[in-house]
Write a protein that holds these residues in place. Structure first.
Motif, PDB file in Angstrom:
ATOM      1  N   ALA A   1       7.258  -1.752  -8.989  1.00 13.99           N
ATOM      2  CA  ALA A   1       6.167  -1.624  -8.022  1.00 13.99           C
ATOM      3  C   ALA A   1       6.631  -0.898  -6.765  1.00 13.99           C
ATOM      4  O   ALA A   1       5.905  -0.050  -6.225  1.00 13.99           O
ATOM      5  CB  ALA A   1       5.616  -2.999  -7.668  1.00 13.99           C
ATOM      6  N   LEU A   2       7.829  -1.208  -6.290  1.00 14.32           N
ATOM      7  CA  LEU A   2       8.318  -0.587  -5.056  1.00 14.32           C
ATOM      8  C   LEU A   2       8.589   0.903  -5.216  1.00 14.32           C
ATOM      9  O   LEU A   2       8.591   1.634  -4.229  1.00 14.32           O
ATOM     10  CB  LEU A   2       9.580  -1.305  -4.572  1.00 14.32           C
ATOM     11  N   HIS A   3       8.788   1.341  -6.438  1.00 12.80           N
ATOM     12  CA  HIS A   3       8.964   2.776  -6.680  1.00 12.80           C
ATOM     13  C   HIS A   3       7.636   3.525  -6.629  1.00 12.80           C
ATOM     14  O   HIS A   3       7.631   4.742  -6.509  1.00 12.80           O
ATOM     15  CB  HIS A   3       9.630   3.015  -8.042  1.00 12.80           C
ATOM     16  N   ARG A   4       6.538   2.798  -6.723  1.00 16.50           N
ATOM     17  CA  ARG A   4       5.236   3.452  -6.836  1.00 16.50           C
ATOM     18  C   ARG A   4       4.274   3.124  -5.697  1.00 16.50           C
ATOM     19  O   ARG A   4       3.234   3.741  -5.583  1.00 16.50           O
ATOM     20  CB  ARG A   4       4.601   3.054  -8.170  1.00 16.50           C
ATOM     21  N   LEU A   5       4.590   2.127  -4.893  1.00 14.27           N
ATOM     22  CA  LEU A   5       3.710   1.697  -3.800  1.00 14.27           C
ATOM     23  C   LEU A   5       4.473   1.700  -2.487  1.00 14.27           C
ATOM     24  O   LEU A   5       5.671   1.411  -2.476  1.00 14.27           O
ATOM     25  CB  LEU A   5       3.233   0.260  -4.035  1.00 14.27           C
ATOM     26  N   PRO A   6       3.768   1.960  -1.391  1.00 12.76           N
ATOM     27  CA  PRO A   6       4.422   1.777  -0.086  1.00 12.76           C
ATOM     28  C   PRO A   6       4.765   0.295   0.110  1.00 12.76           C
ATOM     29  O   PRO A   6       4.021  -0.585  -0.343  1.00 12.76           O
ATOM     30  CB  PRO A   6       3.363   2.220   0.918  1.00 12.76           C
ATOM     31  N   LEU A   7       5.857   0.026   0.776  1.00 12.87           N
ATOM     32  CA  LEU A   7       6.301  -1.346   0.982  1.00 12.87           C
ATOM     33  C   LEU A   7       5.248  -2.177   1.709  1.00 12.87           C
ATOM     34  O   LEU A   7       5.046  -3.343   1.378  1.00 12.87           O
ATOM     35  CB  LEU A   7       7.616  -1.370   1.768  1.00 12.87           C
TER      36      LEU A   7
END
Length: 127
Positions: free
Chosen positions: A68-74
């Motif tokens: 998820a962190l690779h695809r969404l802003p934190l």
């Protein structure tokens, strides 16, 4: 949008893991940190499977969180983690045998969490 799916799957896994770990901690007998601790975990007991599944759920959740962190802003991904509080709170109230009381304060807290997540995820207005 795939990042959102990974984040939500992570939330579901970590919520399930929390519930399993709580069940395990209530079911397993108290153990001192010693050799007997390892022996107690290796012997089949009522909460041992729940403990192992809960820990595995946490591990799987971390894998989903990584994706998820690779695809969404934190900022967006982290806001979704608060949904876990809602799921665990609701499950503890509604699951048979848990006997967690409903409170108005808890309900208001859930509404505040939902409002916060919506504010973060709603698209900004164009001026």
């Amino acid at each position: 949008m795939k990042g959102l799916h990974w984040a939500l799957f992570s939330v579901l896994l970590v919520s399930g893991a929390q519930l399993l770990l709580r069940y395990a901690m209530v079911s397993l007998p108290p153990v001192e940190l010693s050799e007997s601790f390892i022996r107690a975990l290796l012997q089949p007991q009522k909460g041992t499977l729940a403990l192992v599944l809960g820990l595995a759920g946490y591990l799987a959740s971390m894998g989903c969180w990584y994706l998820a962190l690779h695809r969404l802003p934190l900022s967006k991904a982290y806001a979704l983690l608060s949904l876990s509080y809602i799921l665990v709170w609701a499950a503890a109230i509604w699951l048979p045998g848990w006997h967690e009381p409903f409170s108005l304060r808890g309900g208001i807290g859930v509404l505040v969490i939902i409002a916060g997540v919506l504010v973060i995820f709603l698209p900004a207005r164009q001026r």
